[in-house]
Write a protein that holds these residues in place. Structure first.
Motif, PDB file in Angstrom:
ATOM      1  N   ASP A 230       0.785  -1.216   0.015  1.00 27.64           N
ATOM      2  CA  ASP A 230      -0.027  -0.055   0.125  1.00 27.64           C
ATOM      3  C   ASP A 230       0.885   1.215  -0.123  1.00 27.64           C
ATOM      4  N   LYS A 231       1.981   1.053  -0.592  1.00 27.90           N
ATOM      5  CA  LYS A 231       3.039   2.207  -0.777  1.00 27.90           C
ATOM      6  C   LYS A 231       2.465   3.594  -1.249  1.00 27.90           C
ATOM      7  N   ASP A 232       1.561   3.522  -2.070  1.00 25.28           N
ATOM      8  CA  ASP A 232       1.035   4.678  -2.716  1.00 25.28           C
ATOM      9  C   ASP A 232       0.154   5.534  -1.712  1.00 25.28           C
ATOM     10  N   CYS A 233      -0.404   4.867  -0.488  1.00 25.39           N
ATOM     11  CA  CYS A 233      -0.865   5.616   0.486  1.00 25.39           C
ATOM     12  C   CYS A 233      -0.079   6.994   0.710  1.00 25.39           C
ATOM     13  N   LEU A 234       1.408   6.921   0.546  1.00 21.54           N
ATOM     14  CA  LEU A 234       2.174   8.020   0.891  1.00 21.54           C
ATOM     15  C   LEU A 234       1.717   9.032  -0.014  1.00 21.54           C
ATOM     16  N   LEU A 235       1.132   8.887  -1.080  1.00 25.29           N
ATOM     17  CA  LEU A 235       0.906  10.120  -1.713  1.00 25.29           C
ATOM     18  C   LEU A 235      -0.245  11.003  -1.309  1.00 25.29           C
ATOM     19  N   LYS A 236      -0.626  10.524  -0.093  1.00 20.59           N
ATOM     20  CA  LYS A 236      -2.045  11.184   0.335  1.00 20.59           C
ATOM     21  C   LYS A 236      -1.489  12.079   1.590  1.00 20.59           C
ATOM     22  N   LEU A 237      -0.160  11.770   1.542  1.00 21.22           N
ATOM     23  CA  LEU A 237       0.683  12.734   2.896  1.00 21.22           C
ATOM     24  C   LEU A 237       0.493  14.086   2.389  1.00 21.22           C
ATOM     25  N   ASN A 238      -0.293  14.894   3.375  1.00 23.77           N
ATOM     26  CA  ASN A 238      -0.562  16.323   3.029  1.00 23.77           C
ATOM     27  C   ASN A 238       0.373  17.081   4.194  1.00 23.77           C
ATOM     28  N   TYR A 239       1.118  17.947   3.687  1.00 20.29           N
ATOM     29  CA  TYR A 239       1.993  18.734   4.694  1.00 20.29           C
ATOM     30  C   TYR A 239       1.346  19.256   5.797  1.00 20.29           C
TER      31      TYR A 239
END
Ligand SMILES: [Zn+2]
Ligand SMILES: [Zn+2]
Length: 324
Positions: A249-258
């Motif tokens: 589920d590494k693409d979850c990191l794209l949801k990281l919102n500063y």
């Protein structure tokens, strides 16, 4: 004692021979098997939560008597000379060697270990109870130390396996005014967390009623990290206690919102391995509280079954192989 077997295994200088009676089964073994932290050479005997009795000693090994009960954890050896080692942080030594990955471990009737990396086990624990304390417990202890938590602050645990359930027990003893919030994927784990004293338990993506000062992540995934960061107070710290993360589920990191996940001085810190003092201090603490892990026992022949069940997270508590 199986004397011939003890003679087959060569003890190096400063090493003791241990007749293993119990060895914990750890998620890190799946990381080794599935290639996320592969052993440098094969074949290798897994297992880094071994409890047994001293069955012999190599030259210059003088610390233990034959028959004395000892435990062996994830740290098998370190150089002893570098700055990290001299500071007691041998867990990050460049020459750190792991039991059951870089040296043969405890899924066996006998193993050897440098005597300085073996520990006396407090009498109150049975062999099977002591085994999971050596990894899950000691690393949990280190994780809790690294949170910098103060009594009364809120602690979150994301993932609720062997290590986290021990951390919950430690926290209730060391920080009696702290509320613990648990994020776990199954209803069973959530119920178990509440039973052990968590004030709240929910799914990974649920929002707890309060923000948390520290969160310890023990999951193999990325989503729990992103979700956890959102739940921290400003200046809060996420401690990741996982040797490797799976890529699923590494693409979850794209949801990281500063602004949501990192802004306002939130911190992320990983936990690497375990130092000897973590194991020693934790064993003392566990005896004092006392912490007795819930264990499910398997025979050595059932090691694969235990590993598969661990992968599928079928039951609660810690899995331990019995050699006798
Ligand atoms: Zn482990
Ligand atoms: Zn070193």
């Amino acid at each position: 004692m199986a004397f011939p077997a003890s003679e087959i295994i060569r003890r190096q200088k400063g090493e003791i021979l241990v007749q293993v009676s119990a060895c914990g089964v750890c998620h890190t073994e799946l990381d080794e098997i599935e290639g996320r932290t592969p052993p440098p050479a094969f074949p290798i005997i897994l297992g880094h939560q071994a409890v047994g009795r001293v069955a012999g000693a190599g030259k210059k090994a003088t610390k233990f008597q034959t028959g004395e009960r000892v435990g062996v954890g994830w740290i098998f050896s370190a150089c002893g000379r570098c700055a990290a080692c001299l500071a007691g942080d041998e867990n990050v030594c460049e020459e750190f060697r792991a039991t059951g990955r870089d040296a043969n471990g405890g899924y066996a009737r006998f193993m050897t270990v440098p005597e300085n990396f073996a520990y006396q086990i407090p009498d109150i624990f049975s062999d099977a109870e002591a085994a999971p304390l050596l990894c899950a417990g000691a690393i949990g202890y280190r994780s809790l130390r690294l949170t910098n938590l103060k009594d009364g602050q809120n602690l979150g645990l994301t993932g609720f396996g062997a290590s986290a359930h021990l951390v919950l027990k430690m926290t209730r003893h060391k920080y009696p005014n702290t509320s613990v919030y648990v994020f776990a994927r199954s209803q069973k784990e959530q119920d178990f967390a509440r039973e052990l004293g968590a004030v709240w338990a929910g799914n990974t993506e649920d929002e707890p009623p309060e923000k948390l000062h520290s969160i310890i992540d023990t999951t193999p995934a990325w989503k729990p990290i992103v979700e956890a960061l959102k739940n921290l107070v400003c200046g809060g710290r996420l401690v990741i206690n996982a040797i490797r993360k799976e890529d699923g589920d590494k693409d979850c990191l794209l949801k990281l919102n500063y602004p949501t996940h990192l802004w306002l001085e939130k911190e992320i810190k990983s936990v690497a391995n375990v130092a000897r003092r973590d194991i020693c201090e934790f064993l003392r603490l566990a005896a004092e509280i006392p912490i007795k892990p819930e264990v499910q026992e398997f025979s050595l022949e059932e090691a694969n079954k235990a590993l598969v069940e661990l992968k599928e997270a079928r039951i609660r508590g810690a899995k331990v192989l019995r050699m006798d």
